[in-house]
Design an enzyme around this catalytic site. Sequence first.
Site, PDB file in Angstrom:
ATOM      1  N   CYS A  30      -4.840   2.443  -3.623  1.00  0.00           N
ATOM      2  CA  CYS A  30      -3.562   2.924  -3.063  1.00  0.00           C
ATOM      3  C   CYS A  30      -2.433   1.921  -3.276  1.00  0.00           C
ATOM      4  CB  CYS A  30      -3.682   3.243  -1.574  1.00  0.00           C
ATOM      5  SG  CYS A  30      -4.750   4.621  -1.225  1.00  0.00           S
ATOM      6  N   LYS A  36     -10.212  -0.373  10.721  1.00  0.00           N
ATOM      7  CA  LYS A  36     -10.387  -1.585   9.901  1.00  0.00           C
ATOM      8  C   LYS A  36     -10.660  -2.797  10.784  1.00  0.00           C
ATOM      9  CE  LYS A  36      -7.265   0.119   6.342  1.00  0.00           C
ATOM     10  NZ  LYS A  36      -7.988   0.435   5.126  1.00  0.00           N
ATOM     11  N   HIS A  64       0.875  -1.179   0.000  1.00  0.00           N
ATOM     12  CA  HIS A  64       0.000   0.000   0.000  1.00  0.00           C
ATOM     13  C   HIS A  64       0.913   1.231   0.000  1.00  0.00           C
ATOM     14  CE1 HIS A  64      -2.791   2.934   1.829  1.00  0.00           C
ATOM     15  NE2 HIS A  64      -3.774   2.119   1.495  1.00  0.00           N
ATOM     16  N   GLN A  90      -4.486  -5.043   7.036  1.00  0.00           N
ATOM     17  CA  GLN A  90      -5.520  -5.946   6.517  1.00  0.00           C
ATOM     18  C   GLN A  90      -5.505  -7.313   7.185  1.00  0.00           C
ATOM     19  OE1 GLN A  90      -7.887  -5.044   4.544  1.00  0.00           O
ATOM     20  NE2 GLN A  90      -7.111  -3.091   3.814  1.00  0.00           N
ATOM     21  N   ASP A 112       3.138  -4.566   7.903  1.00  0.00           N
ATOM     22  CA  ASP A 112       1.934  -3.754   7.748  1.00  0.00           C
ATOM     23  C   ASP A 112       0.747  -4.704   7.912  1.00  0.00           C
ATOM     24  OD1 ASP A 112      -0.322  -2.516   6.803  1.00  0.00           O
ATOM     25  OD2 ASP A 112       0.603  -1.679   5.005  1.00  0.00           O
TER      26      ASP A 112
HETATM   27  N1  PMP Z   1      -1.714  -0.680   4.556  1.00  0.00           N
HETATM   28  C1  PMP Z   1      -2.687  -1.402   4.014  1.00  0.00           C
HETATM   29  C2  PMP Z   1      -2.395  -2.788   3.508  1.00  0.00           C
HETATM   30  C3  PMP Z   1      -3.971  -0.863   3.928  1.00  0.00           C
HETATM   31  O1  PMP Z   1      -4.957  -1.585   3.383  1.00  0.00           O
HETATM   32  C4  PMP Z   1      -4.205   0.443   4.423  1.00  0.00           C
HETATM   33  C5  PMP Z   1      -5.570   1.082   4.319  1.00  0.00           C
HETATM   34  N2  PMP Z   1      -6.215   0.897   3.100  1.00  0.00           N
HETATM   35  C6  PMP Z   1      -3.148   1.136   4.999  1.00  0.00           C
HETATM   36  C7  PMP Z   1      -1.906   0.546   5.042  1.00  0.00           C
HETATM   37  C8  PMP Z   1      -3.319   2.497   5.558  1.00  0.00           C
HETATM   38  O2  PMP Z   1      -4.201   2.483   6.651  1.00  0.00           O
HETATM   39  P1  PMP Z   1      -4.744   3.823   7.275  1.00  0.00           P
HETATM   40  O3  PMP Z   1      -5.286   4.630   6.135  1.00  0.00           O
HETATM   41  O4  PMP Z   1      -5.808   3.378   8.219  1.00  0.00           O
HETATM   42  O5  PMP Z   1      -3.600   4.495   7.943  1.00  0.00           O
END
Ligand code: PMP
Length: 406
Positions: free
Chosen positions: A364, A226, A123, A203, A200
């Site tokens: 993203c 999430k 991401h 998910q 990270d």
């Molecule tokens: N890493 C991953 C794999 C994600 O799916 C996301 C959110 N889509 C993020 C990082 C970023 O999370 P946040 O916007 O809650 O900081």
Amino acid sequence: MPLDILKIRKDFPILSQQVYGKPLVYFDNAATTQKPLKVIDTISEAYKMYNSNIHRGVHHLSEKSSEAYENARAVVQKFINAKFSYEIIFTRGTTESINLVAFSFGERYIREGDEIILSTMEHHSNLVPWQMLCERKKAKLKVIPMNANGELILDEMDKLFTPKTKIVAVTHISNSLGTINPIKEIIKKAHDRKVPVLIDAAQSVQHTKIDVQDLDCDFFAFSGHKLYGPTGIGVLYGKEEYLNEIPPYQGGGDMIHHVTFEKTVYNKLPFKFEAGTANYIDAIGLAVAIDYLTTLGIYEIAMYEHELLQYAASKLQTIEDLIVYGNAKYKSSVFSFLLKGIHHYDTGMILDKLGIAVRTGSHCTQPVMDFLKIPGTVRASFAFYNTKEEIDVLYEGLLKVKQMMS
Ligand code: PMP
């Protein structure tokens, strides 16, 4: 015990509404999850009954909110099985947690010419902060490639390590493809070369049981929103030895032990990394979300979501010209696809009018889309409150999209 989905759905007031006169089908859970009433009520009660800034007051309300905040930290510690509660840092979310590590670890350990290993499926939150660090320090990113199914090629990873490798940062589960990465193996490969690893987990914590001590990861980042908790709160787990070694990310109140104009002595962990008024109310809400999930049972959740994914895959793949992106052997409940010749945005817009919320675009992860040579996908991501009947609604919706766009 199998989950009682109809009963569970009653805990989520938002799910029972109609959108454009149709029952809402919420399939955008990888972007954010809905909140059970318990979480909503806890936040409301905290504001009504005991809101007061933490750690600084001697009065009753401040003691009460400080206690609830520190209890939330203990709940998170237990949830991911961290060794010490002070290894849990509350942040705004995954993005801030990763930025914290990229900055503070970077300040302490990264020099010109050093190398950082990421993967193709990161991401942007686990890519851009490292890129910014590389620009600041004249360091270099190296990328673990993936195959056409969306699985990392670990043999290629072996070739990326050099004596200059300083950290590996990889996602546990891909938000755009659903791939579950073999992070234990990745961590071992890095540790064999004395390289620390950031995971990270944005998910993954909501879908799989996590034990950071068993994984032996050095940093682990996730978001509350999430995980059926509030927005604006997240977690960074870090091993004590690293958190003690790296400098603070931000300066301000609470993160200090002693301040003069000549020098500041920083506070001990975890406060060293929690400058300013913490988002204590949402941390308290997050702890309730974690309790809710653990009461349902993470294994039960994972099993049911897997069933949903399999059902979706078998049903939706019968649609002619539907192309699935992300065919890894181990997948979480993310179903990314395109209808041949139809722009993802059009599909999403028509589904929306049918009450179905899916996400469209690059999610993203632009490098993933570049790899697949597509502008984006339609992503349906399932949670434990979704049903097979809702997948049937999506199926009918997609037939309608095809009919309208043909
Ligand atoms: N890493 C991953 C794999 C994600 O799916 C996301 C959110 N889509 C993020 C990082 C970023 O999370 P946040 O916007 O809650 O900081």
